[in-house]
Design a protein around this motif. Structure first.
Motif, PDB file in Angstrom:
ATOM      1  N   VAL A  68      24.184  47.460  70.928  1.00  0.00           N
ATOM      2  CA  VAL A  68      24.128  46.875  69.592  1.00  0.00           C
ATOM      3  C   VAL A  68      25.081  47.581  68.615  1.00  0.00           C
ATOM      4  N   TYR A  69      25.440  48.833  68.899  1.00  0.00           N
ATOM      5  CA  TYR A  69      26.387  49.529  68.037  1.00  0.00           C
ATOM      6  C   TYR A  69      27.825  49.076  68.292  1.00  0.00           C
ATOM      7  N   PRO A  71      29.133  45.608  69.195  1.00  0.00           N
ATOM      8  CA  PRO A  71      29.082  44.186  69.543  1.00  0.00           C
ATOM      9  C   PRO A  71      30.418  43.677  70.072  1.00  0.00           C
ATOM     10  N   GLN A  72      31.514  44.311  69.682  1.00  0.00           N
ATOM     11  CA  GLN A  72      32.817  43.830  70.117  1.00  0.00           C
ATOM     12  C   GLN A  72      33.234  44.487  71.433  1.00  0.00           C
ATOM     13  N   GLU A  73      33.162  45.818  71.497  1.00  0.00           N
ATOM     14  CA  GLU A  73      33.596  46.532  72.694  1.00  0.00           C
ATOM     15  C   GLU A  73      32.705  46.203  73.900  1.00  0.00           C
TER      16      GLU A  73
ATOM     17  N   VAL B  43      24.979  48.537  56.244  1.00  0.00           N
ATOM     18  CA  VAL B  43      26.377  48.801  56.585  1.00  0.00           C
ATOM     19  C   VAL B  43      27.210  48.975  55.309  1.00  0.00           C
ATOM     20  N   SER B 113      41.621  46.423  67.650  1.00  0.00           N
ATOM     21  CA  SER B 113      40.630  45.781  68.517  1.00  0.00           C
ATOM     22  C   SER B 113      39.701  44.863  67.728  1.00  0.00           C
ATOM     23  N   GLY B 114      39.696  44.978  66.411  1.00  0.00           N
ATOM     24  CA  GLY B 114      38.815  44.123  65.612  1.00  0.00           C
ATOM     25  C   GLY B 114      37.348  44.490  65.760  1.00  0.00           C
ATOM     26  N   SER B 115      37.048  45.774  66.003  1.00  0.00           N
ATOM     27  CA  SER B 115      35.650  46.221  66.114  1.00  0.00           C
ATOM     28  C   SER B 115      34.879  45.868  64.850  1.00  0.00           C
ATOM     29  N   TYR B 116      33.630  45.501  65.015  1.00  0.00           N
ATOM     30  CA  TYR B 116      32.829  45.199  63.848  1.00  0.00           C
ATOM     31  C   TYR B 116      31.405  45.699  64.045  1.00  0.00           C
ATOM     32  N   TYR B 117      30.648  45.755  62.928  1.00  0.00           N
ATOM     33  CA  TYR B 117      29.250  46.181  62.976  1.00  0.00           C
ATOM     34  C   TYR B 117      28.355  44.989  63.256  1.00  0.00           C
ATOM     35  N   PHE B 118      27.325  45.192  64.052  1.00  0.00           N
ATOM     36  CA  PHE B 118      26.339  44.149  64.291  1.00  0.00           C
ATOM     37  C   PHE B 118      25.661  43.811  62.969  1.00  0.00           C
ATOM     38  N   GLN B 120      24.690  40.255  59.933  1.00  0.00           N
ATOM     39  CA  GLN B 120      24.890  38.863  59.556  1.00  0.00           C
ATOM     40  C   GLN B 120      26.353  38.586  59.228  1.00  0.00           C
ATOM     41  N   ASN B 122      28.984  40.560  60.277  1.00  0.00           N
ATOM     42  CA  ASN B 122      29.912  41.155  61.243  1.00  0.00           C
ATOM     43  C   ASN B 122      31.057  41.894  60.549  1.00  0.00           C
ATOM     44  N   LYS B 125      34.958  47.463  61.268  1.00  0.00           N
ATOM     45  CA  LYS B 125      34.744  48.916  61.242  1.00  0.00           C
ATOM     46  C   LYS B 125      35.897  49.681  60.620  1.00  0.00           C
ATOM     47  N   GLY B 128      36.048  51.640  56.474  1.00  0.00           N
ATOM     48  CA  GLY B 128      35.449  52.952  56.249  1.00  0.00           C
ATOM     49  C   GLY B 128      36.311  54.059  56.830  1.00  0.00           C
TER      50      GLY B 128
ATOM     51  N   PHE C  65      32.528  61.982  60.624  1.00  0.00           N
ATOM     52  CA  PHE C  65      32.487  60.632  60.059  1.00  0.00           C
ATOM     53  C   PHE C  65      31.057  60.085  60.079  1.00  0.00           C
ATOM     54  N   HIS C  69      29.004  58.543  57.043  1.00  0.00           N
ATOM     55  CA  HIS C  69      28.799  57.088  57.115  1.00  0.00           C
ATOM     56  C   HIS C  69      27.310  56.825  57.342  1.00  0.00           C
TER      57      HIS C  69
END
Ligand code: NA
Ligand code: NA
Lengths: 326, 175, 445
Positions: A68-69, A71-73, B43, B113-118, B120, B122, B125, B128, C65, C69
């Motif tokens: 869940v930390y 979601p993309q990777e 977040v 890579s377009g990483s994002y936080y889980f 509503q 999205n 990342k 920050g 971090f 965070h």
């Protein structure tokens, strides 16, 4: 002797820690003591939300990743977090394990991130406990203040729940003061955190689980090991799922007994009502298929294989019983 | 020029604190009154925290607000004390290097890579991490300028006034 | 290369660098980074520095971090802001005026009121740092202005801040509960009496201090009538209102302890504007002050977090606990050894870091001795709290130092802390000798 460092965000207590320790011991046993794993518990080396980078960069040689930390990777692994119908811990773990271990596109996507999959855990089935409220149908959800888990929480929100951001460890106080009406969670966790003291009802959703958490290894380190050791790691990974299945099933049952003893009303949600949750939850399954597609994976195909595997292991359980009862 | 930019960063940090305070307050009020909330508060607040903590680091460095223990050093000859101040800054320059290196690596990785936080929304990342890099980057730059300035002071034969200012005095200097 | 040796060299280097005036954050971050680099470089046996670059930088980055965070830690800048805003909105001065006129004849009364205030604040926050930050901003400058001894004005609040984790709610008890699978609510209840005894102990220290040195706390010698007192108490209503909002909100189920900080700041701003004691400009200056103050404290905390991860790599903690386990000590000596270990680690590491490093090994050991885990939790938390005020790395002391700046040097604060440490050790012995102090309340529920 090869000493490996394993980073684990959780404490060395409870069923999951025991399964992790089982993995460590199995690796030692299956390599005749050649491989020794030092576990760093409690996120001493890195927190759960840094696990993917930390393992890929070699901060630890291997460690627990919680999907869940990432979601993309970890989009493919996220399949085990989807609100599909399967409340059985062992079936869920073995299906997830078989899918991730044997899917070439998933292996390739992990390899791209310098990761290798070793074994899987589960938090077990998601249920919900309430104080001065009871969920017997989806209509009961409307207007409740709820602490939620992933897509299960999102589905509750869709049914009119007001989601409160809070960790499972604060839920006791939240329920006690009335800040929360209900908290989604897992039976063993209710028992471990004594939440039965502040709950009046506990609804068994018979729905799904959060299962995208498992042990992954730094690929450079993995590639440097002999094929025998690699095999031992894989076998220990499968064996870990069996061990956790045994422990968590027992813990969950004991916790529900403890809740009964504390006077908590145990409600088994009606199948028709459950199906309404599942139906609403399909939005999140569809969303996931799109996300998987964005990462170059065929989400629908993975979902189909996953559902087949769920059926396969459920049949194996029905025919032979769980491995620990055979 | 740099000083004015540092003040701007400090203002941004102050805005971040105001923002996260407002965000939490509004979400509590919405929950208590209309049984609703703001998506992904957790977040958003965490991202604002990075701005609140790292953006003022350069201004704090300029004000020599980093905490030190003077017990032993204050008994040494004044000239030695001057050199110790420079040493402290040089150690700061070294200590920040791995953070800047990894920070740059993280920003480019999460951006690519377009990483994002889980959640509503999205939320991505990278912002920050970029804020973290900017905050520490300007702190590093400020340290470097201070090392050069302090060395000049020493070579001129003067002494460095390195007594850390209290927050209050520091603000007075800035006004 | 032996990790334990690297660890011990690192501890020595930290002491050495701190002694020659290197900033604390830089010292911890650099020693941790270099130490980790050495360990990673020697992992394969021979020295391979290029292989150590990636893990070292990754570890250093993620630990710093992730500390910053954080949603939960947002309460620290917010509570610091509360202190600044309440000061500029004239809310704090009025509490102090009230405390002064009510406690005219009590020598050291305002310092005692500050410690009691810390105790009250502990009931709404789970963090000692938050407690020291807020109360430090509110109490210390006022005491200094009244002419209190600088050591007394600073040390009393730094020590009072340590009540934050003993009196519930408490982040440290939650983490201990997770590691031991003991009831968090039972731990919270167990902390109440030891917390109150610690508070009484601190009051006693102040009383003795002022009794032996009356100049340490000047007495307000103006004639004060009952009317003056009532007026002063009424004038202090904004502070009382804030306290009622926060306690009522948390225990009435309207918001969480984390959210309470934001609500309190918003309420203070509204009160300030309504009373026309706060201007927009003053509000903005408060926020800027807040940022500089929290930035340097978080910088140290982030560096300390990196240091903890480095110590985890060295294996120092298992080596120490392993040695204690093998020594097969008697229960009393074991307890003593544990106290020494935690006090030593507490000199350098932060409480959460120490728990994460030691509890996985320590708990099975003490369970083997049949110790009650709830009582042991109280002992551990008390030991960790003491670590927050011991040199060289004492976060609570740094928080106060940050507020007062060049007016009071750090070693003066540590000098004042010594007297409070004496009583802390006595309280600790009391808690260790009589488990009933901890177990009375949870046992009766
Ligand atoms: Na507290
Ligand atoms: Na300390």
């Amino acid at each position: 002797e090869i000493r490996l460092i394993l980073g684990e965000p959780g404490p060395n207590r409870g069923a999951r820690a025991a399964a992790m320790q089982h993995f460590v011991d199995e690796v030692s046993a299956r390599t005749d003591g050649e491989v020794v794993i030092d576990v760093q518990w409690g996120g001493a080396l890195f927190k759960a939300n840094a696990a993917v980078g930390a393992i890929a960069d070699g901060v630890a040689d291997l460690g627990t990743i919680i999907g869940v930390y990432f979601p993309q990777e970890m989009v493919a692994y996220g399949i085990a977090d989807l609100p599909l119908v399967n409340a059985d811990s062992w079936v869920g773990m073995r299906a997830t394990d078989a899918l991730i271990r044997n899917s070439e596109p998933i292996q390739a996507s992990l390899a791209n991130q310098n990761l290798v999959y070793l074994g899987t855990f589960t938090t077990s089935e998601v249920n919900i406990g309430c104080k001065d409220a009871a969920i017997r149908s989806v209509e009961d959800i409307e207007g409740l203040k709820v602490r939620g888990v992933g897509a299960y929480g999102d589905t509750f929100r869709d049914y009119g729940a007001n989601m409160v951001p809070m960790s499972i460890y604060d839920a006791y106080q939240g329920l006690d003061t009335g800040l929360l009406d209900c908290s989604q969670g897992y039976s063993y966790a209710v028992g471990a955190l004594r939440q039965e003291e502040v709950m009046t009802s506990y609804t068994l959703l018979n729905w799904g689980q959060v299962g995208a958490l498992g042990i992954f290894m730094n690929k450079d380190v993995y590639d440097g090991l002999s094929p025998d050791i690699q095999t031992a790691l894989a076998e220990a990974g499968v064996s870990m799922a069996d061990k956790l299945g045994e422990l968590i099933t027992a813990d969950n049952e004991a916790a529900i007994e403890k809740m009964r003893g504390a006077g908590v009303e145990i409600i088994a949600l009606d199948t028709a009502e459950r199906d309404k949750l599942v139906e609403r939850g399909e939005t999140y399954v569809t969303e996931w298929i799109a996300q998987a597609g964005g990462a170059g994976l065929d989400g629908q195909a993975l979902l189909d294989s996953y559902n087949d595997l769920l059926v396969k292991y459920a049949e194996e359980r029905d025919a032979q019983g769980y491995p620990w009862t055979r | 020029m740099l000083k004015r930019f540092e003040q701007f960063l400090l203002d941004l940090a102050a805005a971040a604190v105001a923002g996260l305070c407002l965000l939490i307050t509004v979400s509590v009020v919405l929950r208590a009154t209309v049984n609703s909330g703001i998506p992904d508060t957790v977040v958003l607040v965490a991202e604002l925290m990075v701005a609140a903590i790292t953006l003022p680091l350069a201004a704090a460095t300029l004000a020599r607000a980093h905490i030190v223990i003077e017990l032993l050093a204050q008994n040494l000859p004044r000239r030695v004390q001057d050199w110790l101040v420079v040493l402290g800054s040089v150690i700061g320059l070294l200590a920040l290097l791995p953070l800047l290196y990894a920070g740059w690596h993280e920003v480019s990785k999460t951006f690519a890579s377009g990483s994002y936080y889980f959640g509503q929304l999205n939320l991505p990342k990278w912002p920050g991490r970029l804020i973290f890099l900017v905050g520490l980057g300007f702190c590093w730059l400020r340290l470097l300028i201070m090392v050069v300035g302090d060395l000049r002071t020493i070579l001129r034969g003067d002494h460095i006034d390195a007594s850390g200012g209290s927050t209050k005095e520091m603000m007075a200097e800035q006004e | 290369m032996d990790g334990t040796v690297v660890g011990l060299v690192a501890f020595a280097s930290v002491i050495g660098l701190l002694a020659i005036r290197v900033p604390i954050a830089f010292t911890l971050a650099l020693v941790a980074a270099l130490g980790s680099f050495v360990i990673y470089a020697f992992r394969t046996g021979d020295f391979t520095p290029w292989r150590a670059l990636r893990p070292t930088s990754s570890m250093v980055f993620s630990n710093s971090f992730d500390l910053i965070h954080s949603y939960d830690l947002s309460m620290i800048p917010l509570f610091v802001a509360l202190g600044h805003i309440a000061y500029r909105a004239d809310i704090t001065t009025r509490i102090y005026h009230a405390a002064r006129v009510w406690l005219t004849h009590v020598p050291g009364g305002v310092a005692m009121a500050s410690v009691v205030g810390c105790g009250g604040f502990s009931a709404i926050t789970g963090s000692s740092i938050a407690c020291a930050s807020t109360m430090g901003r509110i109490c210390t400058p006022e005491m200094l202005r009244m002419g209190y001894d600088k050591r007394l004005a600073t040390a009393s609040v730094a020590a009072g801040g340590t009540l934050g984790s003993l009196i519930p709610p408490s982040v440290l008890f939650i983490i201990y509960g997770i590691f031991t699978e003991t009831s968090i609510s039972a731990l919270f209840l167990a902390g109440i009496l030891p917390g109150l005894i610690s508070l009484l102990g601190f009051l006693l220290v102040i009383w003795i201090w002022v009794w032996r040195d009356p100049d340490a706390a000047p007495v307000y010698d103006q004639k004060v009538t009952m009317g003056d007192r009532m007026r002063a108490a009424l004038d202090a209503w904004p502070a009382i209102a804030l306290f009622v909002i926060i306690v009522g909100g948390i225990y009435g189920g309207i918001f969480t302890a984390t959210e309470a900080a934001a609500i309190c700041v918003s309420a203070a701003v509204l009160i300030g504007f309504a009373q026309r004691t706060l201007t927009l400009r003053a509000l903005w200056e408060s926020l800027r002050e807040t940022c500089i103050q929290t930035a340097s404290i978080f910088f140290i905390a982030a560096a300390a977090k990196i240091f903890v991860a480095f110590i985890a790599l060295t294996g120092v903690a298992p080596a120490i606990v392993g040695a204690v386990t093998e020594a097969q000590l008697s229960p009393a000596v074991l307890l003593l050894a544990i106290a020494v270990i935690y006090l030593l680690l507490g000199m350098f590491l932060d409480p959460i870091g120490i728990m994460v490093l030691t509890l996985p090994l320590m708990i099975p050991l003490v369970e083997g001795y049949g110790f009650d885990l709830i009582w042991f939790g109280v002992v551990v938390i008390k030991l960790l709290e003491i670590g927050l005020i011991t040199p060289p790395v004492g976060l609570n002391v740094f928080v106060i130092a940050n507020v007062v700046g060049r007016e009071v040097p750090i070693d003066r604060i540590f000098a004042g802390i010594l007297r409070f440490l004496t009583i802390d050790v006595l309280v600790l012995i009391l808690i260790m000798s009589f488990p009933i102090i901890s177990l009375l309340i949870p046992g009766s529920m």
